[in-house]
Design a protein around this motif. Structure first.
Motif, PDB file in Angstrom:
ATOM      1  N   GLU A   1      40.483 -18.785  14.614  1.00 47.15           N
ATOM      2  CA  GLU A   1      41.271 -17.811  13.886  1.00 47.15           C
ATOM      3  C   GLU A   1      41.997 -18.509  12.754  1.00 47.15           C
ATOM      4  OE1 GLU A   1      43.840 -16.322  16.844  1.00 47.15           O
ATOM      5  OE2 GLU A   1      42.250 -15.392  18.017  1.00 47.15           O
ATOM      6  N   GLY A   2      42.605 -17.716  11.868  1.00 46.17           N
ATOM      7  CA  GLY A   2      43.357 -18.279  10.755  1.00 46.17           C
ATOM      8  C   GLY A   2      42.444 -19.018   9.801  1.00 46.17           C
TER       9      GLY A   2
ATOM     10  N   THR B   1      47.678  -9.612 -11.551  1.00 43.83           N
ATOM     11  CA  THR B   1      48.887 -10.176 -10.958  1.00 43.83           C
ATOM     12  C   THR B   1      48.472 -11.271  -9.995  1.00 43.83           C
ATOM     13  OG1 THR B   1      49.966  -8.008 -11.055  1.00 43.83           O
ATOM     14  CG2 THR B   1      51.028  -9.699  -9.708  1.00 43.83           C
ATOM     15  N   TYR B   2      49.109 -12.415 -10.104  1.00 42.41           N
ATOM     16  CA  TYR B   2      48.845 -13.527  -9.191  1.00 42.41           C
ATOM     17  C   TYR B   2      50.038 -13.690  -8.254  1.00 42.41           C
ATOM     18  CZ  TYR B   2      44.808 -14.593 -12.035  1.00 42.41           C
ATOM     19  OH  TYR B   2      43.612 -14.504 -12.684  1.00 42.41           O
ATOM     20  N   TRP B   3      49.730 -13.861  -6.972  1.00 38.58           N
ATOM     21  CA  TRP B   3      50.736 -13.859  -5.929  1.00 38.58           C
ATOM     22  C   TRP B   3      50.727 -15.167  -5.149  1.00 38.58           C
ATOM     23  CZ3 TRP B   3      53.562  -9.247  -5.417  1.00 38.58           C
ATOM     24  CH2 TRP B   3      53.017  -8.127  -6.061  1.00 38.58           C
ATOM     25  N   PHE B   4      51.845 -15.461  -4.540  1.00 40.33           N
ATOM     26  CA  PHE B   4      51.944 -16.555  -3.580  1.00 40.33           C
ATOM     27  C   PHE B   4      52.565 -15.967  -2.315  1.00 40.33           C
ATOM     28  CE2 PHE B   4      51.694 -18.605  -7.661  1.00 40.33           C
ATOM     29  CZ  PHE B   4      50.843 -19.680  -7.424  1.00 40.33           C
ATOM     30  N   SER B   5      51.741 -15.857  -1.282  1.00 37.71           N
ATOM     31  CA  SER B   5      52.153 -15.211  -0.039  1.00 37.71           C
ATOM     32  C   SER B   5      52.438 -16.238   1.046  1.00 37.71           C
ATOM     33  CB  SER B   5      51.063 -14.244   0.447  1.00 37.71           C
ATOM     34  OG  SER B   5      50.850 -13.203  -0.490  1.00 37.71           O
ATOM     35  N   TRP B   6      53.457 -15.976   1.851  1.00 34.95           N
ATOM     36  CA  TRP B   6      53.779 -16.869   2.960  1.00 34.95           C
ATOM     37  C   TRP B   6      54.423 -16.055   4.080  1.00 34.95           C
ATOM     38  CZ3 TRP B   6      56.745 -15.917  -1.193  1.00 34.95           C
ATOM     39  CH2 TRP B   6      58.092 -15.621  -0.979  1.00 34.95           C
ATOM     40  N   SER B   7      54.199 -16.490   5.299  1.00 32.93           N
ATOM     41  CA  SER B   7      54.816 -15.850   6.456  1.00 32.93           C
ATOM     42  C   SER B   7      56.019 -16.680   6.902  1.00 32.93           C
ATOM     43  CB  SER B   7      53.820 -15.727   7.610  1.00 32.93           C
ATOM     44  OG  SER B   7      54.470 -15.269   8.783  1.00 32.93           O
ATOM     45  N   PRO B   8      57.198 -16.077   7.036  1.00 28.95           N
ATOM     46  CA  PRO B   8      58.345 -16.824   7.552  1.00 28.95           C
ATOM     47  C   PRO B   8      58.061 -17.481   8.896  1.00 28.95           C
ATOM     48  CG  PRO B   8      59.061 -14.733   6.613  1.00 28.95           C
ATOM     49  CD  PRO B   8      57.559 -14.704   6.627  1.00 28.95           C
ATOM     50  N   ARG B   9      57.129 -16.898   9.650  1.00 29.68           N
ATOM     51  CA  ARG B   9      56.784 -17.466  10.956  1.00 29.68           C
ATOM     52  C   ARG B   9      56.228 -18.883  10.814  1.00 29.68           C
ATOM     53  NH1 ARG B   9      55.124 -14.950  15.709  1.00 29.68           N
ATOM     54  NH2 ARG B   9      54.737 -16.480  17.329  1.00 29.68           N
ATOM     55  N   SER B  10      55.552 -19.177   9.697  1.00 28.87           N
ATOM     56  CA  SER B  10      54.987 -20.509   9.476  1.00 28.87           C
ATOM     57  C   SER B  10      56.079 -21.558   9.336  1.00 28.87           C
ATOM     58  CB  SER B  10      54.104 -20.509   8.224  1.00 28.87           C
ATOM     59  OG  SER B  10      52.993 -19.659   8.385  1.00 28.87           O
TER      60      SER B  10
ATOM     61  N   PRO C   1      56.213 -11.421  12.798  1.00 27.80           N
ATOM     62  CA  PRO C   1      54.758 -11.447  13.042  1.00 27.80           C
ATOM     63  C   PRO C   1      54.068 -12.478  12.149  1.00 27.80           C
ATOM     64  CG  PRO C   1      55.557  -9.188  12.800  1.00 27.80           C
ATOM     65  CD  PRO C   1      56.689 -10.082  12.383  1.00 27.80           C
ATOM     66  N   ALA C   2      53.179 -13.267  12.728  1.00 27.57           N
ATOM     67  CA  ALA C   2      52.517 -14.320  11.962  1.00 27.57           C
ATOM     68  C   ALA C   2      51.660 -13.764  10.835  1.00 27.57           C
ATOM     69  CB  ALA C   2      51.663 -15.174  12.898  1.00 27.57           C
ATOM     70  N   TRP C   3      51.147 -12.542  10.990  1.00 23.17           N
ATOM     71  CA  TRP C   3      50.249 -11.956   9.994  1.00 23.17           C
ATOM     72  C   TRP C   3      50.994 -11.279   8.841  1.00 23.17           C
ATOM     73  CZ3 TRP C   3      51.327  -6.847   9.537  1.00 23.17           C
ATOM     74  CH2 TRP C   3      51.915  -6.213  10.644  1.00 23.17           C
TER      75      TRP C   3
ATOM     76  N   THR D   1      43.621 -13.532   8.060  1.00 22.45           N
ATOM     77  CA  THR D   1      43.064 -14.533   8.973  1.00 22.45           C
ATOM     78  C   THR D   1      43.897 -14.674  10.243  1.00 22.45           C
ATOM     79  OG1 THR D   1      44.282 -16.434   8.065  1.00 22.45           O
ATOM     80  CG2 THR D   1      42.217 -15.822   6.983  1.00 22.45           C
ATOM     81  N   LYS D   2      45.085 -14.053  10.266  1.00 25.44           N
ATOM     82  CA  LYS D   2      45.950 -14.147  11.440  1.00 25.44           C
ATOM     83  C   LYS D   2      45.824 -12.927  12.355  1.00 25.44           C
ATOM     84  CE  LYS D   2      47.837 -18.098  10.349  1.00 25.44           C
ATOM     85  NZ  LYS D   2      49.203 -18.169   9.810  1.00 25.44           N
ATOM     86  N   ILE D   3      44.979 -11.985  11.980  1.00 24.44           N
ATOM     87  CA  ILE D   3      44.744 -10.816  12.826  1.00 24.44           C
ATOM     88  C   ILE D   3      43.717 -11.197  13.881  1.00 24.44           C
ATOM     89  CG2 ILE D   3      43.916  -8.445  12.891  1.00 24.44           C
ATOM     90  CD1 ILE D   3      44.972  -8.082  10.077  1.00 24.44           C
ATOM     91  N   LYS D   4      44.092 -11.128  15.133  1.00 22.22           N
ATOM     92  CA  LYS D   4      43.240 -11.608  16.215  1.00 22.22           C
ATOM     93  C   LYS D   4      42.089 -10.655  16.488  1.00 22.22           C
ATOM     94  CE  LYS D   4      46.958 -14.169  18.479  1.00 22.22           C
ATOM     95  NZ  LYS D   4      47.714 -14.399  19.738  1.00 22.22           N
ATOM     96  N   THR D   5      40.902 -11.208  16.553  1.00 19.10           N
ATOM     97  CA  THR D   5      39.698 -10.455  16.883  1.00 19.10           C
ATOM     98  C   THR D   5      38.636 -11.423  17.382  1.00 19.10           C
ATOM     99  OG1 THR D   5      37.925  -9.039  16.011  1.00 19.10           O
ATOM    100  CG2 THR D   5      38.937 -10.597  14.479  1.00 19.10           C
ATOM    101  N   ARG D   6      37.771 -10.940  18.263  1.00 12.79           N
ATOM    102  CA  ARG D   6      36.680 -11.770  18.781  1.00 12.79           C
ATOM    103  C   ARG D   6      35.412 -11.635  17.950  1.00 12.79           C
ATOM    104  NH1 ARG D   6      37.435 -13.633  23.996  1.00 12.79           N
ATOM    105  NH2 ARG D   6      39.320 -12.878  25.063  1.00 12.79           N
ATOM    106  N   ASN D   7      35.405 -10.680  17.040  1.00 12.63           N
ATOM    107  CA  ASN D   7      34.215 -10.409  16.240  1.00 12.63           C
ATOM    108  C   ASN D   7      34.091 -11.445  15.114  1.00 12.63           C
ATOM    109  OD1 ASN D   7      32.563  -9.150  14.020  1.00 12.63           O
ATOM    110  ND2 ASN D   7      32.383  -7.538  15.560  1.00 12.63           N
ATOM    111  N   LYS D   8      33.019 -12.235  15.124  1.00 12.37           N
ATOM    112  CA  LYS D   8      32.842 -13.294  14.135  1.00 12.37           C
ATOM    113  C   LYS D   8      32.692 -12.731  12.725  1.00 12.37           C
ATOM    114  CE  LYS D   8      30.765 -16.679  17.271  1.00 12.37           C
ATOM    115  NZ  LYS D   8      29.569 -17.545  17.533  1.00 12.37           N
ATOM    116  N   PHE D   9      31.969 -11.628  12.610  1.00 10.91           N
ATOM    117  CA  PHE D   9      31.767 -11.039  11.289  1.00 10.91           C
ATOM    118  C   PHE D   9      33.089 -10.562  10.704  1.00 10.91           C
ATOM    119  CE2 PHE D   9      31.018  -7.304   8.598  1.00 10.91           C
ATOM    120  CZ  PHE D   9      30.212  -7.872   7.628  1.00 10.91           C
ATOM    121  N   VAL D  10      33.917  -9.931  11.518  1.00  8.96           N
ATOM    122  CA  VAL D  10      35.215  -9.454  11.054  1.00  8.96           C
ATOM    123  C   VAL D  10      36.087 -10.628  10.633  1.00  8.96           C
ATOM    124  CG1 VAL D  10      37.339  -8.287  11.755  1.00  8.96           C
ATOM    125  CG2 VAL D  10      35.124  -7.345  12.421  1.00  8.96           C
TER     126      VAL D  10
END
Length: 304
Positions: free
Chosen positions: A23-24, A205-214, A222-224, A264-273
């Motif tokens: 994940e991630g 528009t160009y962005w810089f995203s970050w999670s406070p959880r990091s 939430p990490a996502w 990339t922080k959304i949990k899923t078992r599906n490899k394609f997703v």
């Protein structure tokens, strides 16, 4: 010139295998990533060969089609004053994304995490350097030191985070909306929707995203869910501010604060997703945004 960088990014993604583990930022969170694995040299050499052939062919095609006039003596053109430097942020973004995607591909060959990151960062820089050199021999463009600095900053931002924090915490992203300004100068800002998406800097528009959880792993954030700071421009109908003013416009910078989602922080078992999430994570998710510019503060219920 952003069109050429975009084409290279598309080429990198086009050879992406649809297979993801973990994940991630996938290989970084793979529980086996700390164990020594013997590289698959056949895959590694194949990836080297594919990149080399793809890049060489692309450069040859560009040299024959993009540069319409005969090449001249090498010349330097300082364009750091143009487009209020938004194009330089675009160079950083493109180099970063090439580094991120190629590092992921290298990780699948079994090389160490550090090697994958370094190979990816080198690819992010060198995928664009020959374009700058060709520009130096073109009478239409010229070699841009500012572009080279931005081309280096992207891979440094990518590799530096992984080597410092062992993960990606700050993610450059991109969003776009159509503006009416392209209708005023379609030859420069795009004559159709596809061209406008690439050429109309007013809509980018160009962005810089970050999670406070990091940064605060013990928090309940939430990490996502990410905070995102954005930068854009408006009323630029020419590369130079003075020229835009002559044409009757008042160019200005725009700064944004918004929410975003780390796909990339959304949990899923599906490899394609997971693969699709990794690839789409280069784009900012539409969300409410607070805008600040010389015109003051304004709230956008949905901005992209």
């Amino acid at each position: 010139m952003i069109l050429r960088r975009f084409l290279f990014l598309v080429l990198v993604i086009s050879i992406y295998p649809v297979s993801v583990r973990g994940e991630g930022e996938i290989y970084l969170s793979n529980p086996d990533s700390t164990q020594l694995r013997r590289p698959n040299y056949r895959q590694l050499h194949g990836l080297f060969a594919a990149q080399t052939a793809l890049y060489a062919g692309s450069l040859y095609g560009l040299s024959k089609t993009w540069y319409k006039n005969p090449l001249v003596r090498f010349n330097i053109a300082d364009d750091t004053h143009e487009w209020k430097q938004l194009d330089k942020v675009g160079h950083l973004y493109t180099a970063y994304q090439i580094s991120r995607h190629t590092a992921q591909m290298y990780s699948w060959t079994g090389v160490s995490k550090k090697q994958a990151v370094i190979y990816g960062a080198i690819s992010g820089f060198f995928f664009q350097t020959p374009i700058e050199i060709l520009d130096g021999f073109s009478s239409d463009y010229g070699f841009s030191p500012g572009d080279m600095v931005a081309n280096l900053a992207g891979p440094v931002l990518y590799a530096g985070q992984v080597l410092l924090w062992d993960e990606i915490r700050i993610q450059p992203k991109f969003s776009f909306h159509y503006t009416t300004l392209a209708q005023q100068r379609p030859e420069l800002l795009g004559s159709n929707k596809a061209e406008r998406w690439l050429k109309d800097y007013n809509g980018q528009t160009y962005w810089f995203s970050w999670s406070p959880r990091s940064f605060f792993p013990e928090s309940n954030w939430p990490a996502w869910l990410c905070l995102s700071a954005g930068y854009g421009i408006h009323d630029m109908v020419a590369g130079e501010t003075a020229k835009s003013i002559e044409l009757g416009y008042r160019p200005y910078r725009q700064y944004y604060l918004s929410l975003d989602v780390d796909l990339t922080k959304i949990k899923t078992r599906n490899k394609f997703v997971r693969t699709v999430g990794f690839m789409l994570n280069s784009l900012k998710v539409p969300a409410p945004a607070l805008e600040f510019s010389q015109r003051g503060f304004s709230f956008r219920p949905i901005y992209y």
